[in-house]
Design a protein around this motif. Structure first.
Motif, PDB file in Angstrom:
ATOM      1  N   ALA A   1      13.669   3.053   4.669  1.00 26.08           N
ATOM      2  CA  ALA A   1      12.251   3.379   4.532  1.00 26.08           C
ATOM      3  C   ALA A   1      11.996   4.074   3.204  1.00 26.08           C
ATOM      4  CB  ALA A   1      11.789   4.261   5.684  1.00 26.08           C
ATOM      5  N   ASN A   2      10.791   3.929   2.714  1.00 30.25           N
ATOM      6  CA  ASN A   2      10.355   4.597   1.487  1.00 30.25           C
ATOM      7  C   ASN A   2       9.049   5.334   1.787  1.00 30.25           C
ATOM      8  OD1 ASN A   2      11.664   1.796   0.628  1.00 30.25           O
ATOM      9  ND2 ASN A   2      12.063   3.262  -1.009  1.00 30.25           N
ATOM     10  N   TYR A   3       8.874   6.469   1.129  1.00 30.12           N
ATOM     11  CA  TYR A   3       7.663   7.260   1.319  1.00 30.12           C
ATOM     12  C   TYR A   3       7.109   7.719  -0.027  1.00 30.12           C
ATOM     13  CZ  TYR A   3       9.155   7.724   6.196  1.00 30.12           C
ATOM     14  OH  TYR A   3       9.536   7.473   7.492  1.00 30.12           O
ATOM     15  N   ALA A   4       5.808   7.842  -0.084  1.00 26.88           N
ATOM     16  CA  ALA A   4       5.185   8.496  -1.230  1.00 26.88           C
ATOM     17  C   ALA A   4       5.543   9.980  -1.174  1.00 26.88           C
ATOM     18  CB  ALA A   4       3.676   8.314  -1.179  1.00 26.88           C
ATOM     19  N   ASP A   5       5.680  10.592  -2.332  1.00 31.34           N
ATOM     20  CA  ASP A   5       6.042  12.009  -2.379  1.00 31.34           C
ATOM     21  C   ASP A   5       5.042  12.865  -1.618  1.00 31.34           C
ATOM     22  OD1 ASP A   5       7.349  11.957  -5.803  1.00 31.34           O
ATOM     23  OD2 ASP A   5       8.283  11.453  -3.880  1.00 31.34           O
TER      24      ASP A   5
ATOM     25  N   VAL B   1       6.577  -1.079  -2.197  1.00 33.86           N
ATOM     26  CA  VAL B   1       6.769   0.189  -2.903  1.00 33.86           C
ATOM     27  C   VAL B   1       6.084   0.165  -4.262  1.00 33.86           C
ATOM     28  CG1 VAL B   1       8.481   1.736  -3.910  1.00 33.86           C
ATOM     29  CG2 VAL B   1       8.903   0.708  -1.673  1.00 33.86           C
ATOM     30  N   ALA B   2       6.041  -1.012  -4.857  1.00 30.50           N
ATOM     31  CA  ALA B   2       5.382  -1.155  -6.159  1.00 30.50           C
ATOM     32  C   ALA B   2       3.871  -1.222  -6.047  1.00 30.50           C
ATOM     33  CB  ALA B   2       5.907  -2.405  -6.868  1.00 30.50           C
ATOM     34  N   GLY B   3       3.373  -1.288  -4.816  1.00 30.79           N
ATOM     35  CA  GLY B   3       1.932  -1.270  -4.628  1.00 30.79           C
ATOM     36  C   GLY B   3       1.294  -2.615  -4.370  1.00 30.79           C
ATOM     37  N   ASP B   4       2.111  -3.595  -4.066  1.00 30.97           N
ATOM     38  CA  ASP B   4       1.580  -4.936  -3.872  1.00 30.97           C
ATOM     39  C   ASP B   4       1.954  -5.445  -2.487  1.00 30.97           C
ATOM     40  OD1 ASP B   4       1.870  -8.125  -5.647  1.00 30.97           O
ATOM     41  OD2 ASP B   4       0.248  -7.229  -4.471  1.00 30.97           O
ATOM     42  N   ALA B   5       1.151  -6.366  -1.960  1.00 29.76           N
ATOM     43  CA  ALA B   5       1.436  -6.944  -0.649  1.00 29.76           C
ATOM     44  C   ALA B   5       0.866  -8.352  -0.591  1.00 29.76           C
ATOM     45  CB  ALA B   5       0.846  -6.087   0.468  1.00 29.76           C
ATOM     46  N   ASN B   6       1.406  -9.125   0.328  1.00 27.64           N
ATOM     47  CA  ASN B   6       0.917 -10.491   0.500  1.00 27.64           C
ATOM     48  C   ASN B   6      -0.213 -10.567   1.522  1.00 27.64           C
ATOM     49  OD1 ASN B   6       2.804 -11.502  -1.348  1.00 27.64           O
ATOM     50  ND2 ASN B   6       4.366 -11.702   0.237  1.00 27.64           N
ATOM     51  N   TYR B   7      -0.163  -9.691   2.517  1.00 32.80           N
ATOM     52  CA  TYR B   7      -1.172  -9.687   3.561  1.00 32.80           C
ATOM     53  C   TYR B   7      -1.581  -8.254   3.867  1.00 32.80           C
ATOM     54  CZ  TYR B   7       0.401 -14.490   4.203  1.00 32.80           C
ATOM     55  OH  TYR B   7       0.741 -15.805   3.991  1.00 32.80           O
ATOM     56  N   TRP B   8      -2.854  -8.098   4.211  1.00 28.70           N
ATOM     57  CA  TRP B   8      -3.419  -6.779   4.483  1.00 28.70           C
ATOM     58  C   TRP B   8      -4.154  -6.768   5.807  1.00 28.70           C
ATOM     59  CZ3 TRP B   8      -2.470  -2.958   0.915  1.00 28.70           C
ATOM     60  CH2 TRP B   8      -2.037  -3.355  -0.354  1.00 28.70           C
ATOM     61  N   GLY B   9      -4.125  -5.609   6.467  1.00 27.28           N
ATOM     62  CA  GLY B   9      -4.956  -5.414   7.636  1.00 27.28           C
ATOM     63  C   GLY B   9      -6.367  -5.060   7.215  1.00 27.28           C
ATOM     64  N   GLN B  10      -7.222  -4.859   8.203  1.00 28.70           N
ATOM     65  CA  GLN B  10      -8.627  -4.591   7.911  1.00 28.70           C
ATOM     66  C   GLN B  10      -8.894  -3.131   7.578  1.00 28.70           C
ATOM     67  OE1 GLN B  10      -7.335  -4.836  10.874  1.00 28.70           O
ATOM     68  NE2 GLN B  10      -8.242  -3.248  12.170  1.00 28.70           N
ATOM     69  N   GLY B  11      -7.943  -2.270   7.867  1.00 28.92           N
ATOM     70  CA  GLY B  11      -8.079  -0.850   7.565  1.00 28.92           C
ATOM     71  C   GLY B  11      -8.595  -0.053   8.746  1.00 28.92           C
TER      72      GLY B  11
ATOM     73  N   ALA C   1       3.934   4.349   2.736  1.00 27.84           N
ATOM     74  CA  ALA C   1       5.274   4.201   3.289  1.00 27.84           C
ATOM     75  C   ALA C   1       5.575   2.731   3.526  1.00 27.84           C
ATOM     76  CB  ALA C   1       5.409   4.983   4.600  1.00 27.84           C
ATOM     77  N   ALA C   2       6.867   2.401   3.533  1.00 27.91           N
ATOM     78  CA  ALA C   2       7.302   1.039   3.818  1.00 27.91           C
ATOM     79  C   ALA C   2       8.621   1.090   4.565  1.00 27.91           C
ATOM     80  CB  ALA C   2       7.455   0.228   2.535  1.00 27.91           C
TER      81      ALA C   2
ATOM     82  N   MET D   1       7.280  -4.114   6.224  1.00 28.85           N
ATOM     83  CA  MET D   1       5.904  -3.729   6.539  1.00 28.85           C
ATOM     84  C   MET D   1       5.654  -2.326   6.009  1.00 28.85           C
ATOM     85  SD  MET D   1       5.394  -5.293  10.382  1.00 28.85           S
ATOM     86  CE  MET D   1       3.603  -5.114  10.356  1.00 28.85           C
ATOM     87  N   GLY D   2       4.412  -2.043   5.735  1.00 27.24           N
ATOM     88  CA  GLY D   2       4.115  -0.736   5.165  1.00 27.24           C
ATOM     89  C   GLY D   2       2.677  -0.332   5.353  1.00 27.24           C
ATOM     90  N   TRP D   3       2.387   0.855   4.840  1.00 29.42           N
ATOM     91  CA  TRP D   3       1.038   1.423   4.905  1.00 29.42           C
ATOM     92  C   TRP D   3       0.588   1.863   3.524  1.00 29.42           C
ATOM     93  CZ3 TRP D   3      -1.716   1.285   9.370  1.00 29.42           C
ATOM     94  CH2 TRP D   3      -1.005   1.059  10.551  1.00 29.42           C
ATOM     95  N   PHE D   4      -0.680   1.621   3.272  1.00 28.18           N
ATOM     96  CA  PHE D   4      -1.349   2.096   2.076  1.00 28.18           C
ATOM     97  C   PHE D   4      -2.585   2.869   2.519  1.00 28.18           C
ATOM     98  CE2 PHE D   4       0.702  -0.338  -1.387  1.00 28.18           C
ATOM     99  CZ  PHE D   4       1.488  -1.189  -0.628  1.00 28.18           C
ATOM    100  N   ARG D   5      -3.204   3.595   1.594  1.00 30.26           N
ATOM    101  CA  ARG D   5      -4.450   4.275   1.909  1.00 30.26           C
ATOM    102  C   ARG D   5      -5.346   4.308   0.681  1.00 30.26           C
ATOM    103  NH1 ARG D   5      -2.219  10.508   2.707  1.00 30.26           N
ATOM    104  NH2 ARG D   5      -1.785  10.943   0.484  1.00 30.26           N
ATOM    105  N   GLN D   6      -6.636   4.395   0.964  1.00 33.46           N
ATOM    106  CA  GLN D   6      -7.618   4.479  -0.105  1.00 33.46           C
ATOM    107  C   GLN D   6      -8.667   5.511   0.266  1.00 33.46           C
ATOM    108  OE1 GLN D   6      -9.497   0.782  -1.251  1.00 33.46           O
ATOM    109  NE2 GLN D   6      -9.992   1.593  -3.275  1.00 33.46           N
ATOM    110  N   ALA D   7      -8.741   6.549  -0.529  1.00 28.17           N
ATOM    111  CA  ALA D   7      -9.739   7.592  -0.335  1.00 28.17           C
ATOM    112  C   ALA D   7     -10.996   7.221  -1.127  1.00 28.17           C
ATOM    113  CB  ALA D   7      -9.183   8.926  -0.811  1.00 28.17           C
ATOM    114  N   PRO D   8     -12.140   7.760  -0.741  1.00 32.55           N
ATOM    115  CA  PRO D   8     -13.382   7.450  -1.451  1.00 32.55           C
ATOM    116  C   PRO D   8     -13.270   7.767  -2.935  1.00 32.55           C
ATOM    117  CG  PRO D   8     -13.857   8.596   0.596  1.00 32.55           C
ATOM    118  CD  PRO D   8     -12.371   8.639   0.422  1.00 32.55           C
ATOM    119  N   GLY D   9     -13.645   6.802  -3.759  1.00 42.85           N
ATOM    120  CA  GLY D   9     -13.626   6.997  -5.188  1.00 42.85           C
ATOM    121  C   GLY D   9     -12.259   6.926  -5.835  1.00 42.85           C
ATOM    122  N   LYS D  10     -11.244   6.604  -5.043  1.00 38.77           N
ATOM    123  CA  LYS D  10      -9.887   6.531  -5.584  1.00 38.77           C
ATOM    124  C   LYS D  10      -9.299   5.142  -5.378  1.00 38.77           C
ATOM    125  CE  LYS D  10      -8.745  11.420  -5.040  1.00 38.77           C
ATOM    126  NZ  LYS D  10      -7.740  12.392  -4.515  1.00 38.77           N
TER     127      LYS D  10
END
Length: 122
Positions: free
Chosen positions: A58-62, A105-115, A49-50, A34-43
């Motif tokens: 565990a893995n983390y973005a720098d 870690v590569a940026g892909d997932a099978n299922y996503w939450g609503q954010g 992390a995963a 399981m992991g977390w992603f984020r999306q900022a406006p315009g990005k």
């Protein structure tokens, strides 16, 4: 099908802390990490992390290393993200996701939450 339900988030001043949690409806083969992603406006959405099923890897973005901590309660299928020393650039919609850890870690997932929105003010 796996449903992911996030909670937490909100608004905080720079230097503050917030905690996110995400409950998965079930664990399936190929979706043990399981992991977390984020999306900022315009990005574009970015990896944060995963964590493995056992929680021992565990893995983390720098950009969040040393400030964010991912953990999980495996029997309950819940993953947490503790965010400390928050910065305005951490402002984004945070998404919970599940897949195998390499995919996350590569940026892909099978299922996503609503954010859930995290806003850090300066």
């Amino acid at each position: 099908q796996v449903q992911l339900v996030e909670s937490g988030g909100g608004s905080v001043q720079a230097g503050g802390s917030l905690s996110l949690s995400c409950a998965a409806s079930r664990r399936t083969f190929g979706n043990s990490a399981m992991g977390w992603f984020r999306q900022a406006p315009g990005k574009e959405r970015e990896f944060v992390a995963a964590i493995s099923w056992s929680g021992d890897s565990a893995n983390y973005a720098d950009s969040v290393k040393g400030r964010f901590t991912i953990s999980r309660d495996a029997p309950k299928n819940v993953v947490y993200l503790q965010m400390n020393s928050l910065k305005p650039e951490d402002t984004a919609v945070y998404y919970c996701a599940t897949a195998d850890r390499r995919s996350l870690v590569a940026g892909d997932a099978n299922y996503w939450g609503q954010g859930t929105q995290v806003t850090v003010s300066s």
